[in-house]
Write a protein that holds these residues in place. Structure first.
Motif, PDB file in Angstrom:
ATOM      1  N   THR A 113       0.945  -1.096  -0.090  1.00 10.92           N
ATOM      2  CA  THR A 113      -0.020   0.212  -0.168  1.00 10.92           C
ATOM      3  C   THR A 113       0.888   1.322  -0.128  1.00 10.92           C
ATOM      4  O   THR A 113      -0.216   1.770   0.187  1.00 10.92           O
ATOM      5  N   PHE A 114       2.816   1.206   0.147  1.00 10.89           N
ATOM      6  CA  PHE A 114       2.924   2.310   0.184  1.00 10.89           C
ATOM      7  C   PHE A 114       3.588   1.916  -0.540  1.00 10.89           C
ATOM      8  O   PHE A 114       5.050   3.040  -0.925  1.00 10.89           O
ATOM      9  N   CYS A 163      -1.837   3.906   3.388  1.00  3.54           N
ATOM     10  CA  CYS A 163      -1.435   4.146   1.886  1.00  3.54           C
ATOM     11  C   CYS A 163      -1.114   5.323   0.652  1.00  3.54           C
ATOM     12  O   CYS A 163      -1.671   6.277   1.570  1.00  3.54           O
ATOM     13  N   GLU A 179      -8.902   9.238  -4.516  1.00  2.00           N
ATOM     14  CA  GLU A 179      -9.769   8.936  -2.783  1.00  2.00           C
ATOM     15  C   GLU A 179     -11.114   9.080  -2.731  1.00  2.00           C
ATOM     16  O   GLU A 179     -11.390  10.013  -3.759  1.00  2.00           O
ATOM     17  N   ALA A 230      -9.257   2.820   0.995  1.00  2.00           N
ATOM     18  CA  ALA A 230      -8.513   3.719   0.041  1.00  2.00           C
ATOM     19  C   ALA A 230      -9.073   2.816  -0.882  1.00  2.00           C
ATOM     20  O   ALA A 230      -9.749   1.989  -0.756  1.00  2.00           O
ATOM     21  N   THR A 240      -7.626   0.474  -4.483  1.00  4.06           N
ATOM     22  CA  THR A 240      -6.459  -0.076  -5.089  1.00  4.06           C
ATOM     23  C   THR A 240      -7.496  -0.386  -6.815  1.00  4.06           C
ATOM     24  O   THR A 240      -8.573  -0.822  -6.798  1.00  4.06           O
ATOM     25  N   MET A 291      -2.545   2.274  -5.882  1.00  3.90           N
ATOM     26  CA  MET A 291      -3.708   2.771  -4.547  1.00  3.90           C
ATOM     27  C   MET A 291      -3.706   4.578  -4.315  1.00  3.90           C
ATOM     28  O   MET A 291      -2.801   5.580  -5.308  1.00  3.90           O
ATOM     29  N   ASN A 334      -4.216   7.566  -2.034  1.00  5.32           N
ATOM     30  CA  ASN A 334      -4.293   7.640  -0.397  1.00  5.32           C
ATOM     31  C   ASN A 334      -5.351   7.019   0.516  1.00  5.32           C
ATOM     32  O   ASN A 334      -6.691   7.338  -0.028  1.00  5.32           O
ATOM     33  N   SER A 335      -5.406   6.881   1.542  1.00  2.59           N
ATOM     34  CA  SER A 335      -5.850   6.319   2.890  1.00  2.59           C
ATOM     35  C   SER A 335      -6.455   7.655   3.518  1.00  2.59           C
ATOM     36  O   SER A 335      -6.229   8.588   3.500  1.00  2.59           O
TER      37      SER A 335
END
Length: 208
Positions: free
Chosen positions: A69-70, A109, A115, A189, A191, A198, A200-201
């Motif tokens: 996720t990052f 994320c 988002e 988030a 995907t 991803m 951003n969360s």
């Protein structure tokens, strides 16, 4: 490092003043004592150490998930380090005794996808209902929703690739009978279909 040829000190080991004597390969060697490192006690540096501990404790349960996720292959850096760097800058609030995680701004994320926004959650007997909005012009209809939760008191987390599409605008996460929504922090988030990109969360604000 030097060697001792004097008969007085030859074969001696231990400390003599500011020198350390020791044996190596049958020779008596000498080196100076390492200088002491003074620990800085300035408020800014103490706060930075505390912030580092705070962020590491927050991210530690997510180590494996962050690889997905990052991730940013172009940066050449580990995903965990990227997440730590971001959250050290943006994921805390307060100073000194009032320093704490800012869950609303912390990210789990990070990526280029559009988002969800205006994210809200409502608790009920079977779990958590999450609602959101999204920009249909910026996002892809094939993206899906990732939901993450972390216990507020214990080092425990869970996540779910829900399969919900951005256009669904709502998703209900069924929780176990012993789970209480108020015991957790939640993030969502988007995907892509391949699970490679991803958004951003976004923190889920739980309503009354």
């Amino acid at each position: 490092m030097g060697t001792v040829n004097s008969g007085v000190l030859k074969g001696v080991s231990g400390k003599v003043g500011d020198l350390v004597l020791y044996e190596r390969d049958g020779k008596t060697c000498v080196r100076s004592m390492p200088g002491s490192v003074k620990k800085s006690q300035t408020p800014l540096q103490l706060n930075q150490r505390k912030k580092m501990t705070l962020v590491n404790n927050f991210l530690q349960p997510f180590t494996k998930l962050l690889k997905r996720t990052f991730a940013d292959p172009q940066s050449g850096k580990r995903a965990y380090n990227l997440a730590k760097s971001y959250n050290l800058q943006h994921g805390t609030k307060g100073f000194g005794e009032t320093l704490e995680m800012n869950y609303q701004t912390a990210l789990l994320c990070k990526g280029p996808l559009s988002e969800p926004f205006d994210v809200k959650g409502s608790a009920n007997e079977s779990g958590l209902t999450i609602q959101w909005k999204y920009d249909s012009k910026a996002g892809s209809p094939s993206d899906t929703l990732l939901v993450i939760r972390r216990h507020k008191e214990h080092v425990w987390f869970d996540f779910l690739f829900s399969g919900a599409k951005p256009s669904d605008l709502t998703y209900h996460w069924h929780l176990g009978p012993n789970d209480k929504v108020e015991d957790y922090h939640f993030w969502v988030a988007f995907t892509d279909q391949m699970g490679e990109k991803m958004s951003n969360s976004v923190y889920v604000e739980i309503g009354d």
